[in-house]
Design a protein around this motif. Structure first.
Motif, PDB file in Angstrom:
ATOM      1  N   ASP A 172       0.889  -1.273   0.248  1.00 27.08           N
ATOM      2  CA  ASP A 172       0.060  -0.102   0.058  1.00 27.08           C
ATOM      3  C   ASP A 172       0.706   1.320  -0.124  1.00 27.08           C
ATOM      4  OD1 ASP A 172      -2.585   1.155  -0.373  1.00 27.08           O
ATOM      5  OD2 ASP A 172      -2.845   1.244   1.863  1.00 27.08           O
ATOM      6  N   ALA A 173       2.116   1.067  -0.760  1.00 27.94           N
ATOM      7  CA  ALA A 173       2.905   2.372  -0.746  1.00 27.94           C
ATOM      8  C   ALA A 173       2.392   3.504  -1.594  1.00 27.94           C
ATOM      9  CB  ALA A 173       4.229   1.875  -1.281  1.00 27.94           C
ATOM     10  N   ALA A 174       2.661   4.632  -1.189  1.00 28.83           N
ATOM     11  CA  ALA A 174       2.172   5.988  -1.878  1.00 28.83           C
ATOM     12  C   ALA A 174       2.788   5.916  -3.363  1.00 28.83           C
ATOM     13  CB  ALA A 174       2.340   6.951  -1.152  1.00 28.83           C
ATOM     14  N   PHE A 175       3.914   5.484  -3.506  1.00 27.29           N
ATOM     15  CA  PHE A 175       4.914   5.290  -4.587  1.00 27.29           C
ATOM     16  C   PHE A 175       5.889   4.540  -4.289  1.00 27.29           C
ATOM     17  CE2 PHE A 175       6.664   8.677  -2.030  1.00 27.29           C
ATOM     18  CZ  PHE A 175       8.151   8.540  -2.045  1.00 27.29           C
ATOM     19  N   VAL A 176       6.465   4.088  -5.676  1.00 24.65           N
ATOM     20  CA  VAL A 176       7.393   3.149  -5.685  1.00 24.65           C
ATOM     21  C   VAL A 176       8.603   3.839  -6.621  1.00 24.65           C
ATOM     22  CG1 VAL A 176       6.259   1.224  -5.111  1.00 24.65           C
ATOM     23  CG2 VAL A 176       6.504   1.749  -7.376  1.00 24.65           C
ATOM     24  N   ASP A 177       9.880   3.209  -6.538  1.00 26.40           N
ATOM     25  CA  ASP A 177      10.972   3.656  -7.572  1.00 26.40           C
ATOM     26  C   ASP A 177      11.231   2.295  -8.174  1.00 26.40           C
ATOM     27  OD1 ASP A 177      13.096   4.843  -8.462  1.00 26.40           O
ATOM     28  OD2 ASP A 177      14.605   4.204  -6.954  1.00 26.40           O
ATOM     29  N   GLY A 178      10.708   2.473  -9.539  1.00 28.87           N
ATOM     30  CA  GLY A 178      10.771   1.448 -10.480  1.00 28.87           C
ATOM     31  C   GLY A 178       9.459   0.698 -10.902  1.00 28.87           C
ATOM     32  N   LEU A 179       9.380  -0.292 -11.618  1.00 26.79           N
ATOM     33  CA  LEU A 179       8.367  -0.718 -12.096  1.00 26.79           C
ATOM     34  C   LEU A 179       7.914  -2.142 -11.298  1.00 26.79           C
ATOM     35  CD1 LEU A 179       8.482  -0.027 -15.804  1.00 26.79           C
ATOM     36  CD2 LEU A 179       7.342   1.238 -14.339  1.00 26.79           C
ATOM     37  N   SER A 180       8.825  -2.824 -10.799  1.00 20.41           N
ATOM     38  CA  SER A 180       8.692  -4.035  -9.783  1.00 20.41           C
ATOM     39  C   SER A 180       8.010  -3.865  -8.926  1.00 20.41           C
ATOM     40  CB  SER A 180      10.133  -4.771  -9.952  1.00 20.41           C
ATOM     41  OG  SER A 180      10.642  -5.076 -11.168  1.00 20.41           O
ATOM     42  N   VAL A 181       6.871  -4.604  -8.546  1.00 17.41           N
ATOM     43  CA  VAL A 181       6.078  -4.246  -7.251  1.00 17.41           C
ATOM     44  C   VAL A 181       5.932  -5.908  -6.859  1.00 17.41           C
ATOM     45  CG1 VAL A 181       5.436  -1.987  -7.536  1.00 17.41           C
ATOM     46  CG2 VAL A 181       4.088  -3.885  -8.299  1.00 17.41           C
ATOM     47  N   ASN A 182       5.303  -5.761  -5.378  1.00 14.67           N
ATOM     48  CA  ASN A 182       4.855  -6.858  -5.104  1.00 14.67           C
ATOM     49  C   ASN A 182       3.141  -6.653  -4.861  1.00 14.67           C
ATOM     50  OD1 ASN A 182       5.074  -9.559  -3.866  1.00 14.67           O
ATOM     51  ND2 ASN A 182       4.204  -8.629  -2.285  1.00 14.67           N
ATOM     52  N   LEU A 183       2.155  -7.714  -5.356  1.00 14.17           N
ATOM     53  CA  LEU A 183       0.880  -7.581  -4.996  1.00 14.17           C
ATOM     54  C   LEU A 183       0.324  -8.288  -4.010  1.00 14.17           C
ATOM     55  CD1 LEU A 183      -0.134  -7.840  -8.683  1.00 14.17           C
ATOM     56  CD2 LEU A 183       0.432  -5.679  -7.499  1.00 14.17           C
ATOM     57  N   ASP A 184      -0.168  -7.586  -3.021  1.00 16.26           N
ATOM     58  CA  ASP A 184      -0.705  -8.386  -1.691  1.00 16.26           C
ATOM     59  C   ASP A 184      -2.273  -8.463  -1.693  1.00 16.26           C
ATOM     60  OD1 ASP A 184       2.140  -7.876  -0.740  1.00 16.26           O
ATOM     61  OD2 ASP A 184       1.401  -5.883  -0.469  1.00 16.26           O
ATOM     62  N   ALA A 192       5.078   0.150 -18.409  1.00 13.86           N
ATOM     63  CA  ALA A 192       6.082   1.307 -18.623  1.00 13.86           C
ATOM     64  C   ALA A 192       5.776   2.704 -19.008  1.00 13.86           C
ATOM     65  CB  ALA A 192       7.066   0.985 -19.600  1.00 13.86           C
ATOM     66  N   GLY A 193       6.423   3.651 -18.779  1.00 13.29           N
ATOM     67  CA  GLY A 193       5.878   4.998 -19.160  1.00 13.29           C
ATOM     68  C   GLY A 193       6.632   6.018 -18.251  1.00 13.29           C
ATOM     69  N   PRO A 194       6.053   7.390 -18.742  1.00 13.07           N
ATOM     70  CA  PRO A 194       6.540   8.627 -17.883  1.00 13.07           C
ATOM     71  C   PRO A 194       6.225   8.181 -16.416  1.00 13.07           C
ATOM     72  CG  PRO A 194       4.825   9.175 -19.232  1.00 13.07           C
ATOM     73  CD  PRO A 194       4.979   7.841 -19.511  1.00 13.07           C
ATOM     74  N   ASP A 195       6.869   9.190 -15.319  1.00 11.75           N
ATOM     75  CA  ASP A 195       6.579   9.204 -13.815  1.00 11.75           C
ATOM     76  C   ASP A 195       4.956   9.408 -13.822  1.00 11.75           C
ATOM     77  OD1 ASP A 195       8.948   8.308 -13.261  1.00 11.75           O
ATOM     78  OD2 ASP A 195       9.281  10.375 -12.337  1.00 11.75           O
ATOM     79  N   GLY A 196       4.288   8.726 -13.068  1.00 11.41           N
ATOM     80  CA  GLY A 196       2.947   9.039 -12.705  1.00 11.41           C
ATOM     81  C   GLY A 196       2.114   7.926 -12.150  1.00 11.41           C
TER      82      GLY A 196
END
Length: 82
Positions: free
Chosen positions: A18-30, A67-71
């Protein structure tokens, strides 16, 4: 970031703890979703294509955001009874 669940099951779906933002495109879905029957799940970055198809339910799942611009990014989740 937000997650959208296709069918209503009791529980929680969060992106990267439930992070407000991440650095990169790899995430964990909980997922903490419950039902009387075994579940399958699938995920999508656009709500149209589901690259992995239906997979067995798991509380955690590695995912790559579009992928894409920050946002903002959206991840769609669907769960179903097997």
């Amino acid at each position: 970031m937000k997650g959208i669940i296709g069918k209503i099951f009791p529980g929680i779906f969060a992106i990267h703890d439930d992070a407000a933002f991440v650095d990169g495109l790899s995430v964990n879905l909980d997922s903490d979703v419950s039902d009387a029957y075994p579940l399958e799940m699938r995920f999508s970055n656009d709500g149209v294509t589901w690259p992995e198809g239906w997979i067995p339910y798991a509380a955690d799942h590695a995912w790559t955001l579009a992928a894409g611009p920050d946002g903002d990014r959206t991840v769609y989740a669907e769960y179903r009874d097997t």
